[in-house]
Design a protein around this motif. Structure first.
Motif, PDB file in Angstrom:
ATOM      1  N   ALA A 192      13.054  -7.851   6.318  1.00 41.56           N
ATOM      2  CA  ALA A 192      11.917  -6.992   5.997  1.00 41.56           C
ATOM      3  C   ALA A 192      12.365  -5.640   5.455  1.00 41.56           C
ATOM      4  O   ALA A 192      11.542  -4.743   5.267  1.00 41.56           O
ATOM      5  N   ASP A 193      13.653  -5.493   5.185  1.00 35.00           N
ATOM      6  CA  ASP A 193      14.179  -4.228   4.676  1.00 35.00           C
ATOM      7  C   ASP A 193      13.740  -3.990   3.234  1.00 35.00           C
ATOM      8  O   ASP A 193      13.230  -4.890   2.556  1.00 35.00           O
ATOM      9  N   ALA A 194      13.970  -2.767   2.762  1.00 34.58           N
ATOM     10  CA  ALA A 194      13.673  -2.430   1.371  1.00 34.58           C
ATOM     11  C   ALA A 194      14.458  -3.340   0.430  1.00 34.58           C
ATOM     12  O   ALA A 194      15.576  -3.778   0.740  1.00 34.58           O
ATOM     13  N   ILE A 195      13.872  -3.628  -0.728  1.00 34.83           N
ATOM     14  CA  ILE A 195      14.485  -4.522  -1.709  1.00 34.83           C
ATOM     15  C   ILE A 195      14.832  -3.724  -2.961  1.00 34.83           C
ATOM     16  O   ILE A 195      13.944  -3.133  -3.591  1.00 34.83           O
ATOM     17  N   ILE A 221      11.463  -1.718  -3.586  1.00 37.06           N
ATOM     18  CA  ILE A 221      10.263  -2.120  -2.860  1.00 37.06           C
ATOM     19  C   ILE A 221      10.459  -1.653  -1.423  1.00 37.06           C
ATOM     20  O   ILE A 221      11.383  -2.098  -0.743  1.00 37.06           O
ATOM     21  N   PRO A 222       9.634  -0.728  -0.933  1.00 40.93           N
ATOM     22  CA  PRO A 222       9.892  -0.112   0.381  1.00 40.93           C
ATOM     23  C   PRO A 222       9.816  -1.115   1.529  1.00 40.93           C
ATOM     24  O   PRO A 222       9.161  -2.159   1.440  1.00 40.93           O
ATOM     25  N   ALA A 223      10.458  -0.765   2.622  1.00 39.76           N
ATOM     26  CA  ALA A 223      10.416  -1.610   3.813  1.00 39.76           C
ATOM     27  C   ALA A 223       9.004  -1.707   4.377  1.00 39.76           C
ATOM     28  O   ALA A 223       8.655  -2.702   5.021  1.00 39.76           O
ATOM     29  N   ALA A 224       8.171  -0.695   4.138  1.00 40.42           N
ATOM     30  CA  ALA A 224       6.795  -0.721   4.649  1.00 40.42           C
ATOM     31  C   ALA A 224       5.898  -1.673   3.864  1.00 40.42           C
ATOM     32  O   ALA A 224       4.811  -2.030   4.332  1.00 40.42           O
ATOM     33  N   PHE A 225       6.320  -2.081   2.679  1.00 37.36           N
ATOM     34  CA  PHE A 225       5.554  -3.007   1.849  1.00 37.36           C
ATOM     35  C   PHE A 225       5.670  -4.409   2.441  1.00 37.36           C
ATOM     36  O   PHE A 225       6.779  -4.877   2.715  1.00 37.36           O
TER      37      PHE A 225
END
Length: 506
Positions: A192-195, A221-225
Motif C-alpha cells: 500500500a506504499d506510494a508508487i 501515487i501517494p500511499a493515501a490513495f
C-alpha cells in the motif's frame, strides 16, 4: 415491544428479479429507549469462500412526520437474525466504523445459493413518535488485500501500444525497464506504499498522447490513495435505474431538480431509460436495468448519500483480474474472447418481456465491429423493448451456472466490468485524482443535491477516468488494461455513462 411506525420499502429490485437483493417488510420498533429496524432480506446468488464472497451493504434513512430523510446510525452490536427461511447459513453483521451502515454476509463458508432472512438492526439513536424508516441494500463483492498486477505484459512505451500498434492496449500501465525508457511487462502492486510513476527503472508508467486522455505521467501515487492493495468492497452490479429512483425519492424538491436524469436529451427514445415521475414518486419501469445518463455530479451525490466512495482505476483492475498474472488483451472475465463474437445485436434476442427474468446470449453488451452506432442507434437489440443501451444488471449471470467467463464476471464476482456502461473511476494520472484519500460519504448531500467530500473530484470531474468500455464501443475498448480515457473528465450526462461505488473494508 411496541411498533411505533412501519413502512414497506419500495423494492430496490423488482420482485421478479432473478438474482437481485430485495429488502422488504420494514418495521421500526422500540424497546424502552432503544430503537430497532426489522426487515426481510432476500437474494438468490450469495456465496462465501475462504478468501472472498458477497455481502449486502445495508443502510437506513429515517424521518419524523413529513420532514426530510436523515441517515440513521447503527450500533456496533445488537443486530441479530430473527428467522432463517432457508436451510443455509445465517447472517453475520459487520458495522462500519462510522456507524453509517453494515455489511451483511453469510456467517459460514458456503457455495452459491439463496439467502432469505428476517433480521433486526439496532439503531444508535432513540427516535420520537411519528417516525418512518426506509432500508436500502446494495449487493457487494469483497476484494481481499494482497498484491496484484496492473497493465498488460505487451504494453509498450509507444502509442497505440505493443506490437503492431495494438489499440486494445492504448495507454496501458507497464513497468519501466532497466534502460529507464522502454516497457518491461506489467506492473506489480506489492504494498500500500506510494508508487513511483515514470521515474526510472522499476517504476509504473504509461504512454500518453496529444489527446491526453491517458494522464500526465506524473507522480508518485501517494500511499493515501487507495491503490488496490488493501481490502475493499465493490458493488457487484452497476447502479440500476430502480436504485437511482429510490435515491431520488428521499430528496427534497431543490435536490431532485439537480439530480433527476429523466429530462436528459434522448433519455427515453435512444437510451432505454425508464425513470419517470408518477405523481410525486419517481418510478423505474425496469428497476433492474443498469442506470445510464448519469453525470459525475449525479454519481457522486448517490455515493455520498449511500455512505460509499468512488473506486480508483487501480482497484478496477484488481476487481477484474484478481491476483492472477495478466493475459495480454484480456477482458474482465480473464480471456481474450467475447463468447458470442459479434452476434449480440445481430443474432441474439432478448427472451420474452423484460420483466427482470429476461435472458440474452453471450457475456457482454458492446458494439460489434463494423456496426455504425450513429446510424443504427435504437435498432440493435431485438426482442424485449428493443433499442440500444443498457440491459438488466447481471443478465449474463443467470445462464452461466457459476462459470466466470460465461457470466462475464470479474475475478471476485463483479459483473459487467467489461462492456455495458463505462465505469467512472478516480484516476491515478491526474493531480486531483491522486489527492483522493478514499473518504466515505456521510449519508448527507448538500442543499443543492451535491456530494460534500473534499478529496473527491469536483463538479468538473477533473481527476476522473473511464474504464471498461460500454455498449456503444467496440471490443478493443473493453479490455482490462486499456486506458484511452484513463484521465478523461467525464462530467456530463450521456447514454453510455454509468457507475458503481466502493467502500474500504472495515
Amino acid at each position: 415491544m411496541r411498533p411505533i411506525a412501519a413502512l414497506l420499502l419500495l423494492a430496490l429490485v423488482a420482485p421478479a428479479s432473478a438474482s437481485g437483493l430485495r429488502v422488504t417488510e420494514v418495521t421500526l420498533v422500540t424497546e424502552g429507549d432503544r430503537a430497532f429496524i426489522e426487515a426481510t432480506m432476500r437474494w438468490e446468488r450469495s456465496w462465501r469462500g475462504a478468501e472472498s464472497g458477497d455481502a449486502a451493504w445495508v443502510f437506513a434513512k429515517v424521518r419524523s412526520g413529513q420532514g426530510g430523510w436523515d441517515h440513521a446510525r447503527l450500533l456496533p452490536y445488537g443486530h441479530r437474525l430473527l428467522h432463517n427461511h432457508t436451510d443455509g447459513p445465517g447472517p453475520l453483521f459487520t458495522v462500519s466504523d462510522d456507524s453509517l451502515g453494515a455489511f451483511v454476509l453469510r456467517d459460514a463458508l458456503a457455495p452459491a445459493g439463496p439467502n432469505h432472512w428476517r433480521v433486526r438492526f439496532a439503531l444508535a439513536d432513540s427516535l420520537g413518535a411519528d417516525v418512518q424508516a426506509r432500508v436500502f441494500g446494495l449487493e457487494m463483492v469483497y476484494v481481499p488485500s494482497g498484491p496484484f498486477w496492473l497493465g498488460d505484459p505487451e504494453a509498450s512505451e509507444t502509442l497505440p501500444s505493443g506490437p503492431d500498434g495494438r489499440w486494445d492496449l492504448f495507454g496501458a500501465f507497464y513497468t519501466v525497464g532497466e534502460d529507464g525508457a522502454t516497457a518491461d511487462g506489467a506492473y506489480r502492486v506489492s504494498s500500500a506504499d506510494a508508487i513511483p510513476v515514470c521515474d526510472g527503472p522499476g517504476s509504473l508508467c504509461y504512454t500518453d498522447s496529444e489527446y491526453d486522455g491517458e494522464g500526465d505521467n506524473a507522480g508518485p501515487i501517494p500511499a493515501a490513495f487507495p491503490n488496490g492493495f488493501g481490502s475493499f468492497y465493490l458493488m457487484k452490479y452497476e447502479l440500476t435505474q430502480g436504485q437511482y429512483a429510490d435515491f431520488l425519492n428521499t430528496l427534497d424538491r431543490q435536490q431532485t431538480a439537480n439530480r433527476a436524469i429523466h429530462g436528459a436529451r434522448n433519455y427515453y427514445r435512444r437510451g432505454r431509460g425508464t425513470i419517470a415521475l408518477v405523481g410525486d414518486v419517481y418510478v423505474a419501469a425496469h428497476p433492474d436495468r443498469a442506470c445510464n445518463y448519469l453525470s459525475w455530479d449525479d454519481a457522486a451525490a448517490y455515493t455520498d448519500w449511500a455512505a460509499l466512495r468512488p473506486m480508483t482505476e487501480l482497484e478496477y483492475e484488481k476487481a477484474a483480474r484478481g491476483p492472477l498474472p495478466p493475459v495480454s488483451g484480456e477482458y474482465a472475465w480473464g480471456t481474450t474472447t467475447i463468447l458470442h463474437g459479434d452476434s449480440l445485436f445481430v443474432g441474439d434476442e432478448i427472451a420474452e418481456a423484460e420483466d427482470g427474468r429476461e435472458t440474452i446470449g453471450g457475456n457482454a453488451n458492446y458494439l460489434p465491429n463494423g456496426v455504425d452506432w450513429q446510424r443504427g442507434y435504437g435498432a440493435h437489440l431485438s426482442g424485449g423493448d428493443g433499442g440500444f443501451g443498457p440491459l438488466r444488471a447481471g443478465i449474463f449471470e443467470a445462464a452461466a451456472d457459476g462459470n466466470r467467463e460465461r457470466a462475464g464476471a470479474g475475478y471476485y464476482g463483479a459483473m459487467e466490468l467489461s462492456g455495458s456502461l463505462f465505469d467512472r473511476v478516480v484516476s491515478a494520472a491526474h493531480p486531483t485524482g491522486r489527492a483522493f484519500t478514499g473518504s466515505h460519504g456521510d449519508g448527507r448531500i448538500s442543499y443543492a443535491g451535491r456530494a460534500t467530500n473534499s478529496d473527491w473530484p469536483g463538479m468538473d470531474a477533473e481527476g476522473l477516468g473511464l474504464r471498461g468500455g460500454s455498449f456503444a464501443f467496440n471490443p478493443r475498448s473493453l479490455t482490462v488494461a486499456r486506458r484511452s480515457f484513463g484521465a478523461y473528465a467525464s462530467f456530463y450526462r450521456e447514454v453510455a455513462m454509468g457507475y458503481r461505488a466502493a467502500r474500504t473494508a472495515p
